[in-house]
Design a protein around this motif. Structure first.
Motif, short mmCIF file in Angstrom:
data_model
loop_
_atom_site.label_atom_id
_atom_site.label_comp_id
_atom_site.label_asym_id
_atom_site.label_seq_id
_atom_site.Cartn_x
_atom_site.Cartn_y
_atom_site.Cartn_z
N GLU A 1 -10.76 -4.22 2.57
CA GLU A 1 -11.08 -3.80 3.94
C GLU A 1 -10.18 -2.65 4.40
O GLU A 1 -10.62 -1.76 5.14
CB GLU A 1 -10.93 -5.00 4.89
CG GLU A 1 -11.91 -6.13 4.65
CD GLU A 1 -13.34 -5.80 5.08
OE1 GLU A 1 -13.58 -4.66 5.52
OE2 GLU A 1 -14.21 -6.66 4.92
N ARG A 2 -8.91 -2.67 3.99
CA ARG A 2 -8.02 -1.57 4.39
C ARG A 2 -8.51 -0.24 3.83
O ARG A 2 -8.36 0.80 4.47
CB ARG A 2 -6.59 -1.86 3.94
CG ARG A 2 -5.91 -2.99 4.68
CD ARG A 2 -4.40 -2.99 4.46
NE ARG A 2 -4.03 -3.18 3.06
CZ ARG A 2 -3.85 -4.37 2.50
NH1 ARG A 2 -4.04 -5.48 3.20
NH2 ARG A 2 -3.47 -4.46 1.22
N ARG A 3 -9.08 -0.28 2.66
CA ARG A 3 -9.60 0.95 2.08
C ARG A 3 -10.88 1.40 2.76
O ARG A 3 -11.12 2.59 2.92
CB ARG A 3 -9.78 0.75 0.57
CG ARG A 3 -8.44 0.85 -0.16
CD ARG A 3 -8.35 0.02 -1.41
NE ARG A 3 -7.01 0.17 -2.02
CZ ARG A 3 -5.91 -0.41 -1.57
NH1 ARG A 3 -5.98 -1.22 -0.51
NH2 ARG A 3 -4.74 -0.20 -2.15
N THR A 36 -7.20 2.70 6.39
CA THR A 36 -5.80 2.46 6.75
C THR A 36 -4.94 2.40 5.50
O THR A 36 -3.72 2.29 5.59
CB THR A 36 -5.67 1.15 7.54
OG1 THR A 36 -6.20 0.08 6.77
CG2 THR A 36 -6.43 1.25 8.86
N ALA A 37 -5.59 2.41 4.35
CA ALA A 37 -4.89 2.52 3.08
C ALA A 37 -5.60 3.58 2.24
O ALA A 37 -6.75 3.92 2.50
CB ALA A 37 -4.90 1.17 2.34
N ASP A 93 0.85 -1.19 0.00
CA ASP A 93 0.00 0.00 0.00
C ASP A 93 0.88 1.24 0.00
O ASP A 93 1.86 1.34 0.76
CB ASP A 93 -0.88 0.03 1.25
CG ASP A 93 -2.02 -0.97 1.18
OD1 ASP A 93 -2.54 -1.18 0.06
OD2 ASP A 93 -2.39 -1.53 2.23
N ARG A 141 -8.63 -8.36 2.17
CA ARG A 141 -7.96 -7.45 3.11
C ARG A 141 -7.62 -6.12 2.45
O ARG A 141 -7.70 -5.06 3.09
CB ARG A 141 -6.68 -8.11 3.65
CG ARG A 141 -6.94 -9.19 4.69
CD ARG A 141 -5.66 -9.55 5.45
NE ARG A 141 -4.64 -10.08 4.56
CZ ARG A 141 -4.50 -11.38 4.28
NH1 ARG A 141 -5.34 -12.26 4.80
NH2 ARG A 141 -3.54 -11.79 3.48
N HIS A 151 -0.63 -5.21 -4.98
CA HIS A 151 -0.90 -5.66 -3.62
C HIS A 151 -1.11 -7.15 -3.47
O HIS A 151 -1.00 -7.68 -2.37
CB HIS A 151 -2.14 -4.92 -3.08
CG HIS A 151 -2.07 -3.44 -3.26
ND1 HIS A 151 -2.58 -2.80 -4.39
CD2 HIS A 151 -1.52 -2.47 -2.50
CE1 HIS A 151 -2.35 -1.50 -4.30
NE2 HIS A 151 -1.71 -1.27 -3.17
#
Length: 646
Positions: free
Chosen positions: A582-584, A588-589, A539, A579, A555
């Motif tokens: 989900e990070r987006r 957190t990304a 990321d 994942r 990624h």
């Protein structure tokens, strides 16, 4: 690894289906695999199968093209008890061989009249533990039903029961879509093998003289034989050789012999047919699969009279494609007469020899390699993947109003290769954009020529020569922190200039450091060298790590680099994609960074290709397509301006 292979085929009219299946059986046996060929059609003489075992079921056949009525070898309609004996022997063979690979020839695309028999076979195969890899083997052209519900039934069977479909043809010559409605659901199952050549012997060069007439193994060629013998009375300045298939009754064969002029030899089909064809000025034949392979191998001028009875379209389509390539002329079956045939022969003899067509005929070898590659050691690769973690993550993103993008980067391109061609055809099939990280020091002209054909594909700059400069014991890197920044900057600038000179407008000024490692001191220098983008693997922390530089990373990588170097467990790949989504969602990304899928086409085995197709098709079914790389890096306008300037 020696495998157990079971091939099930039933030919109902000619023997072409059996011939092709027997060639596959021979190929598997020669590769060291214990192979069993189950034949349910009329018994036929087969060439040496190199140790493959043959099991003959109580035979069935049809009268002409009435494929709904099955007859036994005495031409009497078969009953349920007869079909039950066939089914029992077929299932006994499955249980005794316990195959690692099960191949059904044509079914479920055809042989609907035997659907109960094949369904019983597939159900029994699913009950084996472990269950075999299940493949369908089909020729280059199919005859699709006019009823949509039957097409859907076929697709449902494929998705439920099959791991792949071996198409024995060449998509560049005749894609399956030309005769069958391939949709995005079954497209990931398709594997082209090239044409299956039943004979591996070389074709000797010979002085060409005379006319060779041939037909298939059934009696369907009788009208052609009769017209040819009468045409020979018109074309008398050439010797003729008429080869009659075994399906023609002895009485009819004797009549053909008795009515032939003295310059015409009429005899049964011979095993040295290729030698005769290689020495002929002209071939007159139907346009069956095996005939087309013979013509391609021998390079003779051809007159094709495609079989079209009973609404058959296969041979006409193949003949038209050969004609379009300058390889043959066509006399339609409904126009066949001695005079029309003689006229076509005269015209064709006055034309130049046919061009050399680069159509692959190594379908046996490729089929064996594809099938063996799909059988993985250890846990079996299931034909269905549990996409729920990814789907649920995408649904959560949609519920919260996030529109997430995906993009595709493939590393280590340098020239057009079969692997690159397969990659680009896959991308085109799903309208997927793709960025090819090309190694400037090894770029060949063929790469630029191939990229010019692909609107959604662009090249990126993959270092200079992909050389490792890291000290021993450290992770590999070409542009890592252990080199002088000025030296690396000069090399990166040279890379961009060389790649641009080779690839022109198909190159994006995006730097992709080999092994995805780059010294942080080099990053701010890249824009001054002419780069507008950077791509690594993780990321990104900032969309613009330097003024004038856009970073879009990858990624998810499907390869198990530190283990088998084949496909990582599909569950891990799906979890990695989920994942990334989900990070987006959790911020957190960077939500604006497309999720990048990273591949390496030169090292893909069949299971990696399989996963790539499954993933792309699954996303496409959700109306998610990989973004064009120029859009990812915000370069569409710039490229359009440059194109206008050119």
């Amino acid at each position: 690894m020696s495998l157990r292979v079971l091939i099930a085929v039933t030919h109902l009219l000619g023997a072409g289906h059996l011939t092709r299946a027997a060639a596959l059986a021979r190929g598997f046996a020669r590769a060291g695999h214990a192979t069993t060929l189950v034949s349910g059609g009329t018994p036929a003489r087969l060439n040496d199968l190199d140790g493959a075992r043959v099991v003959q079921l109580p035979p069935v056949r049809t009268a002409g093209t009435d494929f709904r009525t099955l007859l036994d070898e005495n031409l009497a309609p078969v009953d349920d008890a007869y079909l039950a004996r066939r089914r029992d022997l077929l299932l006994d063979t499955l249980r005794s061989t316990r195959p690692d690979i099960l191949i059904t020839e044509l079914f479920p695309f055809g042989r609907r009249v035997l659907a109960a028999e094949f369904d019983a076979l597939l159900e029994a195969a699913r009950g084996l533990s472990p269950h075999p890899l299940v493949l369908c083997s089909i020729r280059d052209i199919l005859v699709a039903s006019s009823k949509p519900e039957r097409i859907e039934e076929t697709h449902a069977r494929l998705l439920r029961d099959y791991d792949a479909v071996l198409v024995h043809g060449d998509p560049g010559f005749l894609p399956l879509e030309a005769s069958w409605p391939v949709n995005e659901r079954i497209a990931p199952l398709i594997r082209y093998t090239g044409y299956v050549d039943e004979s591996e012997e070389s074709v000797p060069a010979a002085e060409r003289r005379g006319i060779v007439v041939s037909g298939g193994s059934s009696a369907a060629s009788l009208p052609l034989y009769r017209a040819a013998i009468e045409a020979s009375r018109i074309v008398i300045d050439r010797p003729w050789h008429v080869l009659v298939g075994r399906g023609v009754a002895e009485a009819e064969f004797a009549t053909l012999q008795a009515t032939a002029p003295s310059h015409v030899i009429v005899e049964r089909a011979r095993p040295d047919f290729r030698h005769l064809l290689a020495g002929a000025e002209l071939s007159v034949s139907q346009a069956g699969y095996n005939t087309a392979v013979d013509l391609l191998r021998c390079g003779a001028r051809a007159i094709l009279v495609p079989f079209e009875a009973g609404q058959e379209t296969e041979q006409r389509l193949r003949a038209e494609r050969l004609k379009a390539r300058g390889f043959a002329e066509i006399v339609p079956e409904d126009e066949l007469s001695p005079e029309r045939l003689a006229e076509a022969i005269r015209q064709r003899l006055g034309q130049p020899p046919p061009p050399s067509l680069s159509i692959p005929t190594d379908g046996v070898r490729q089929s064996v390699a594809l099938a063996a590659g799909l059988v993985r050691p250890g846990p079996a690769l299931h034909r269905s993947i549990d996409w729920r973690p990814l789907d649920e993550a995408l649904e959560r993103a949609g519920d919260r109003g996030f529109s997430l993008g995906f993009w595709w980067r493939d590393d280590d391109a340098a020239a057009e290769t079969p692997q690159l061609d397969r990659l680009l055809r896959l991308a085109r099939r799903y309208e997927a954009g793709i960025g090819l990280a090309a190694i400037p020091a090894t770029i060949r002209p063929s790469l630029a020529a191939r990229l010019a054909e692909e609107e959604g594909a662009f090249a990126l700059v993959h270092g200079w020569s992909h050389a490792n400069h890291a000290p021993e014991g450290e992770k590999k890197a070409e542009f890592g922190s252990h080199r002088d920044v000025a030296i690396m900057a000069a090399e990166a600038e040279r890379s961009l200039q060389a790649a641009r000179a080779s690839l022109g407008a198909r190159l994006l000024p995006v730097f992709v450091p080999p092994w995805n490692r780059i010294a942080k001191e080099l990053v701010p220098v890249l824009p001054r060298l002419g780069f507008a983008g950077l791509s690594t693997f993780t990321d990104r922390t900032r969309a613009r790590p330097a003024e004038g530089l856009v970073q879009v990373n990858t990624h998810v990588d499907p390869i198990d680099w530190h283990g088998t170097r084949s496909l990582a467990e599909p569950e891990r790949i799906v979890a990695s994609l989920a994942r990334a989504v989900e990070r987006r969602i959790a911020a957190t990304a960077d939500r604006d960074e497309p999720i990048g899928f990273l591949t390496h086409h030169l090292v893909h085995d069949e299971v990696i290709w399989w996963l790539c197709e499954k993933l792309i098709a699954h996303l496409a079914a959700r109306n998610i397509r990989f973004l064009p790389p120029d859009a990812c890096f915000g370069m569409e306008t710039r490229l359009q301006l440059r194109s206008n300037e050119i």
